[in-house]
Scaffold this motif. Structure first.
Motif, PDB file in Angstrom:
ATOM      1  N   ASP A  23       0.859  -1.181   0.000  1.00 62.42           N
ATOM      2  CA  ASP A  23       0.000   0.000   0.000  1.00 62.42           C
ATOM      3  C   ASP A  23       0.895   1.230   0.000  1.00 62.42           C
ATOM      4  O   ASP A  23       1.504   1.576   1.008  1.00 62.42           O
ATOM      5  CB  ASP A  23      -0.923   0.014   1.234  1.00 62.42           C
ATOM      6  CG  ASP A  23      -1.977  -1.069   1.155  1.00 62.42           C
ATOM      7  OD1 ASP A  23      -2.396  -1.386   0.033  1.00 62.42           O
ATOM      8  OD2 ASP A  23      -2.366  -1.591   2.219  1.00 62.42           O
ATOM      9  N   ILE A  24       0.990   1.876  -1.147  1.00 63.47           N
ATOM     10  CA  ILE A  24       1.789   3.083  -1.277  1.00 63.47           C
ATOM     11  C   ILE A  24       0.835   4.255  -1.382  1.00 63.47           C
ATOM     12  O   ILE A  24      -0.126   4.231  -2.157  1.00 63.47           O
ATOM     13  CB  ILE A  24       2.704   3.002  -2.512  1.00 63.47           C
ATOM     14  CG1 ILE A  24       3.661   1.824  -2.389  1.00 63.47           C
ATOM     15  CG2 ILE A  24       3.485   4.293  -2.699  1.00 63.47           C
ATOM     16  CD1 ILE A  24       4.512   1.581  -3.608  1.00 63.47           C
ATOM     17  N   SER A  25       1.105   5.300  -0.611  1.00 61.13           N
ATOM     18  CA  SER A  25       0.226   6.464  -0.586  1.00 61.13           C
ATOM     19  C   SER A  25       0.248   7.173  -1.938  1.00 61.13           C
ATOM     20  O   SER A  25       1.294   7.571  -2.426  1.00 61.13           O
ATOM     21  CB  SER A  25       0.684   7.426   0.514  1.00 61.13           C
ATOM     22  OG  SER A  25      -0.109   8.587   0.507  1.00 61.13           O
ATOM     23  N   GLY A  26      -0.907   7.298  -2.547  1.00 64.09           N
ATOM     24  CA  GLY A  26      -1.033   8.023  -3.804  1.00 64.09           C
ATOM     25  C   GLY A  26      -0.785   7.199  -5.047  1.00 64.09           C
ATOM     26  O   GLY A  26      -0.922   7.707  -6.158  1.00 64.09           O
ATOM     27  N   VAL A  27      -0.430   5.927  -4.900  1.00 63.79           N
ATOM     28  CA  VAL A  27      -0.159   5.072  -6.062  1.00 63.79           C
ATOM     29  C   VAL A  27      -0.935   3.776  -5.909  1.00 63.79           C
ATOM     30  O   VAL A  27      -0.833   3.090  -4.896  1.00 63.79           O
ATOM     31  CB  VAL A  27       1.347   4.760  -6.192  1.00 63.79           C
ATOM     32  CG1 VAL A  27       1.604   3.826  -7.361  1.00 63.79           C
ATOM     33  CG2 VAL A  27       2.148   6.031  -6.328  1.00 63.79           C
ATOM     34  N   ASN A  28      -1.719   3.453  -6.892  1.00 64.05           N
ATOM     35  CA  ASN A  28      -2.439   2.192  -6.902  1.00 64.05           C
ATOM     36  C   ASN A  28      -1.671   1.233  -7.813  1.00 64.05           C
ATOM     37  O   ASN A  28      -1.676   1.382  -9.040  1.00 64.05           O
ATOM     38  CB  ASN A  28      -3.863   2.401  -7.415  1.00 64.05           C
ATOM     39  CG  ASN A  28      -4.716   1.171  -7.249  1.00 64.05           C
ATOM     40  OD1 ASN A  28      -4.205   0.095  -6.965  1.00 64.05           O
ATOM     41  ND2 ASN A  28      -6.022   1.334  -7.428  1.00 64.05           N
ATOM     42  N   LEU A  29      -0.984   0.277  -7.225  1.00 62.86           N
ATOM     43  CA  LEU A  29      -0.132  -0.620  -7.994  1.00 62.86           C
ATOM     44  C   LEU A  29      -0.926  -1.520  -8.940  1.00 62.86           C
ATOM     45  O   LEU A  29      -0.395  -1.948  -9.976  1.00 62.86           O
ATOM     46  CB  LEU A  29       0.732  -1.466  -7.065  1.00 62.86           C
ATOM     47  CG  LEU A  29       1.836  -0.712  -6.312  1.00 62.86           C
ATOM     48  CD1 LEU A  29       2.621  -1.666  -5.429  1.00 62.86           C
ATOM     49  CD2 LEU A  29       2.766  -0.015  -7.281  1.00 62.86           C
ATOM     50  N   ASP A  30      -2.180  -1.797  -8.606  1.00 64.76           N
ATOM     51  CA  ASP A  30      -3.005  -2.595  -9.513  1.00 64.76           C
ATOM     52  C   ASP A  30      -3.231  -1.856 -10.829  1.00 64.76           C
ATOM     53  O   ASP A  30      -3.127  -2.439 -11.914  1.00 64.76           O
ATOM     54  CB  ASP A  30      -4.347  -2.933  -8.877  1.00 64.76           C
ATOM     55  CG  ASP A  30      -4.209  -3.913  -7.721  1.00 64.76           C
ATOM     56  OD1 ASP A  30      -3.203  -4.644  -7.702  1.00 64.76           O
ATOM     57  OD2 ASP A  30      -5.106  -3.941  -6.857  1.00 64.76           O
ATOM     58  N   VAL A  31      -3.508  -0.563 -10.737  1.00 62.76           N
ATOM     59  CA  VAL A  31      -3.738   0.236 -11.946  1.00 62.76           C
ATOM     60  C   VAL A  31      -2.437   0.396 -12.734  1.00 62.76           C
ATOM     61  O   VAL A  31      -2.433   0.297 -13.966  1.00 62.76           O
ATOM     62  CB  VAL A  31      -4.337   1.613 -11.584  1.00 62.76           C
ATOM     63  CG1 VAL A  31      -4.447   2.498 -12.810  1.00 62.76           C
ATOM     64  CG2 VAL A  31      -5.700   1.436 -10.924  1.00 62.76           C
ATOM     65  N   VAL A  32      -1.332   0.611 -12.051  1.00 62.70           N
ATOM     66  CA  VAL A  32      -0.036   0.730 -12.731  1.00 62.70           C
ATOM     67  C   VAL A  32       0.285  -0.573 -13.449  1.00 62.70           C
ATOM     68  O   VAL A  32       0.744  -0.565 -14.602  1.00 62.70           O
ATOM     69  CB  VAL A  32       1.074   1.106 -11.725  1.00 62.70           C
ATOM     70  CG1 VAL A  32       2.444   1.029 -12.376  1.00 62.70           C
ATOM     71  CG2 VAL A  32       0.829   2.480 -11.144  1.00 62.70           C
ATOM     72  N   GLY A  33       0.033  -1.686 -12.820  1.00 69.13           N
ATOM     73  CA  GLY A  33       0.269  -2.982 -13.460  1.00 69.13           C
ATOM     74  C   GLY A  33      -0.608  -3.202 -14.673  1.00 69.13           C
ATOM     75  O   GLY A  33      -0.150  -3.694 -15.704  1.00 69.13           O
ATOM     76  N   LEU A  34      -1.881  -2.823 -14.575  1.00 66.63           N
ATOM     77  CA  LEU A  34      -2.778  -2.961 -15.719  1.00 66.63           C
ATOM     78  C   LEU A  34      -2.345  -2.069 -16.879  1.00 66.63           C
ATOM     79  O   LEU A  34      -2.408  -2.473 -18.044  1.00 66.63           O
ATOM     80  CB  LEU A  34      -4.213  -2.638 -15.302  1.00 66.63           C
ATOM     81  CG  LEU A  34      -4.891  -3.663 -14.401  1.00 66.63           C
ATOM     82  CD1 LEU A  34      -6.251  -3.151 -13.936  1.00 66.63           C
ATOM     83  CD2 LEU A  34      -5.038  -4.984 -15.128  1.00 66.63           C
ATOM     84  N   ILE A  35      -1.897  -0.863 -16.561  1.00 64.62           N
ATOM     85  CA  ILE A  35      -1.415   0.049 -17.615  1.00 64.62           C
ATOM     86  C   ILE A  35      -0.177  -0.530 -18.288  1.00 64.62           C
ATOM     87  O   ILE A  35      -0.062  -0.510 -19.515  1.00 64.62           O
ATOM     88  CB  ILE A  35      -1.149   1.451 -17.029  1.00 64.62           C
ATOM     89  CG1 ILE A  35      -2.470   2.114 -16.635  1.00 64.62           C
ATOM     90  CG2 ILE A  35      -0.378   2.316 -18.007  1.00 64.62           C
ATOM     91  CD1 ILE A  35      -2.307   3.399 -15.856  1.00 64.62           C
TER      92      ILE A  35
END
Length: 76
Positions: A23-35
């Motif tokens: 859980d990183i503040s301000g970054v959703n790793l799921d969305v970054v991975g999908l992109i």
């Protein structure tokens, strides 16, 4: 973008989406991975379509070269 880079993007995106649970503040790793996966798939599709067009056709058998010898002799 080469094929290796697109495969790396897809793999990193899949790892970020499915395997990382930070859980990183301000970054959703799921969305970054999908992109990253989407960019990798688009790059792979464009690379394959460009590579498909670049296929070299074997040259047709060449006709034999005919050399004509034009000699003009001047008789006096």
């Amino acid at each position: 973008m080469g094929m290796a880079l697109t495969i790396v993007l897809i793999a990193v995106g899949a790892i970020l989406t499915f395997a990382v649970s930070l859980d990183i503040s301000g970054v959703n790793l799921d969305v970054v991975g999908l992109i990253l996966m989407a960019v990798g798939f688009i790059g792979l599709a464009s690379y394959v379509s460009i590579f498909k067009r670049r296929r070299v056709q074997p040259p047709s058998p060449a006709a034999p070269v005919v050399e004509e010898n034009h000699r003009h002799q001047w008789y006096t």
